[in-house]
Design a protein around this motif. Structure first.
Motif, short mmCIF file in Angstrom:
data_model
loop_
_atom_site.label_atom_id
_atom_site.label_comp_id
_atom_site.label_asym_id
_atom_site.label_seq_id
_atom_site.Cartn_x
_atom_site.Cartn_y
_atom_site.Cartn_z
N TRP A 251 0.83 -1.21 0.00
CA TRP A 251 0.00 0.00 0.00
C TRP A 251 0.86 1.26 0.00
O TRP A 251 0.59 2.21 -0.74
N ARG A 252 1.92 1.25 0.78
CA ARG A 252 2.78 2.43 0.85
C ARG A 252 3.47 2.68 -0.49
O ARG A 252 3.61 3.83 -0.92
N ARG A 253 3.89 1.61 -1.17
CA ARG A 253 4.54 1.78 -2.47
C ARG A 253 3.54 2.27 -3.53
O ARG A 253 3.86 3.13 -4.36
N GLN A 254 2.33 1.70 -3.47
CA GLN A 254 1.32 2.14 -4.41
C GLN A 254 0.96 3.61 -4.18
O GLN A 254 0.78 4.39 -5.12
N LEU A 255 0.85 3.97 -2.94
CA LEU A 255 0.48 5.35 -2.61
C LEU A 255 1.58 6.32 -3.05
O LEU A 255 1.30 7.43 -3.54
N ALA A 256 2.87 5.87 -2.88
CA ALA A 256 3.99 6.75 -3.24
C ALA A 256 4.05 6.97 -4.74
O ALA A 256 4.47 8.05 -5.22
N GLY A 257 3.65 5.97 -5.55
CA GLY A 257 3.73 6.11 -6.99
C GLY A 257 2.46 6.60 -7.64
O GLY A 257 2.38 6.67 -8.87
N TRP A 258 1.51 6.95 -6.86
CA TRP A 258 0.21 7.35 -7.42
C TRP A 258 0.21 8.84 -7.74
O TRP A 258 0.63 9.66 -6.92
N GLN A 259 -0.28 9.15 -8.90
CA GLN A 259 -0.45 10.55 -9.28
C GLN A 259 -1.89 10.73 -9.77
O GLN A 259 -2.36 9.99 -10.64
N PRO A 260 -2.61 11.64 -9.17
CA PRO A 260 -4.01 11.82 -9.59
C PRO A 260 -4.08 12.35 -11.01
O PRO A 260 -3.27 13.18 -11.43
N LYS A 261 -4.98 11.83 -11.80
CA LYS A 261 -5.19 12.28 -13.17
C LYS A 261 -6.01 13.57 -13.16
O LYS A 261 -6.99 13.68 -12.45
N ALA A 262 -5.54 14.48 -13.99
CA ALA A 262 -6.27 15.75 -14.05
C ALA A 262 -7.64 15.51 -14.67
O ALA A 262 -7.76 14.76 -15.65
N GLN A 263 -8.63 16.11 -14.11
CA GLN A 263 -9.98 15.95 -14.64
C GLN A 263 -10.12 16.76 -15.92
O GLN A 263 -9.72 17.92 -15.97
#
Length: 254
Positions: free
Chosen positions: A238-250
């Motif tokens: 979960w920590r690795r996924q959260l660190a690599g997550w970037q929200p997509k611009a709407q």
């Protein structure tokens, strides 16, 4: 019928109680009459059982039952052991064995034994006193205790009260109710003991002090490092996924 109150420990394990008291019985020396009848003639009536009594200002005489011998004509002797009452009061002390597993409301018959030549048997009505720790319901022995929340989370050993005394029990952070086999209340008098149910209530401080907060911060940091070092650890993933997550611009439409 005499009431005897027991503690839950005594009812669970059995005990020997020493009972003391007094009981009244008919005097054996005089058969409960308050006097003994002798073979000699009553001196008050000369063995007749009656004696003359003046009546009408002494002009006439009648016969009355002799009060000294109650009309028997034989001499009565005052009974010294009972002091003329016909009854004697004796003290007793009996050692009574209470079997394990008796319930409140049970009655126990104690075999007769001699006390100064008199047989005494007792009938006991049993009661069980309230306890500060234990609860006995429908033959089930239970206890609810608070424990340190951190000790519960760390699966530590704690001391819990039991009928024999303090027992060591290991906590499990996945459980709040524990069953101690064979340490509860007997299923029947003199029967095998059931299970003892212990419920724990983890207790955490409302607001950690500075020392506790520092230790908690160290613990969380160490836990995070350990999770990151284990590829299959759910927290690490979960920590690795959260660190690599970037929200997509709407995207917007005109």
């Amino acid at each position: 019928m005499r009431q005897v109150s027991l503690s839950i420990e005594e009812a669970t394990l059995g005990c020997v109680r020493t009972l003391r008291g007094r009981f009244t019985h008919a005097c054996q020396a005089c058969q409960g009459q308050g006097h003994r009848v002798l073979t000699s003639a009553c001196p008050g009536c000369q063995g007749k059982g009656t004696r003359a009594k003046a009546a009408l200002f002494g002009w006439l005489w009648t016969q009355e039952t002799c009060p000294d011998c109650a009309g028997e004509g034989r001499e009565h002797q005052h009974c010294t052991p009972c002091e003329g009452t016909g009854q004697r009061s004796l003290s007793y002390r009996k050692h009574v064995r209470i079997p394990p597993g008796v319930r409140a409301g049970d009655e126990l018959n104690v075999p007769a034994s001699l006390h100064e030549g008199v047989e005494l048997a007792l009938e006991l009505h049993l009661a069980i006193e309230p306890h500060p720790f234990f609860v006995l319901e429908d033959g089930q022995l239970r206890c609810e205790i608070p424990v340190c929340g951190y000790a519960w989370a760390a699966n530590q050993w704690v001391e819990v009260p039991a009928p024999e005394g303090l027992q060591h029990m290991r906590l499990n952070r996945d459980a709040l109710v524990y069953r101690l086999r064979g340490q509860g209340f007997p299923e029947r008098p003199n029967g095998p003991r059931g299970d003892y149910i212990v419920k724990v209530v983890p207790s955490f401080p409302d607001a950690p002090n500075a020392e506790q907060q520092a230790l908690l911060d160290q613990l969380m940091a160490a836990s995070a490092r350990a999770a990151d070092a284990q590829p299959d650890n759910a927290l690490g993933r979960w920590r690795r996924q959260l660190a690599g997550w970037q929200p997509k611009a709407q995207s917007t439409k005109d």
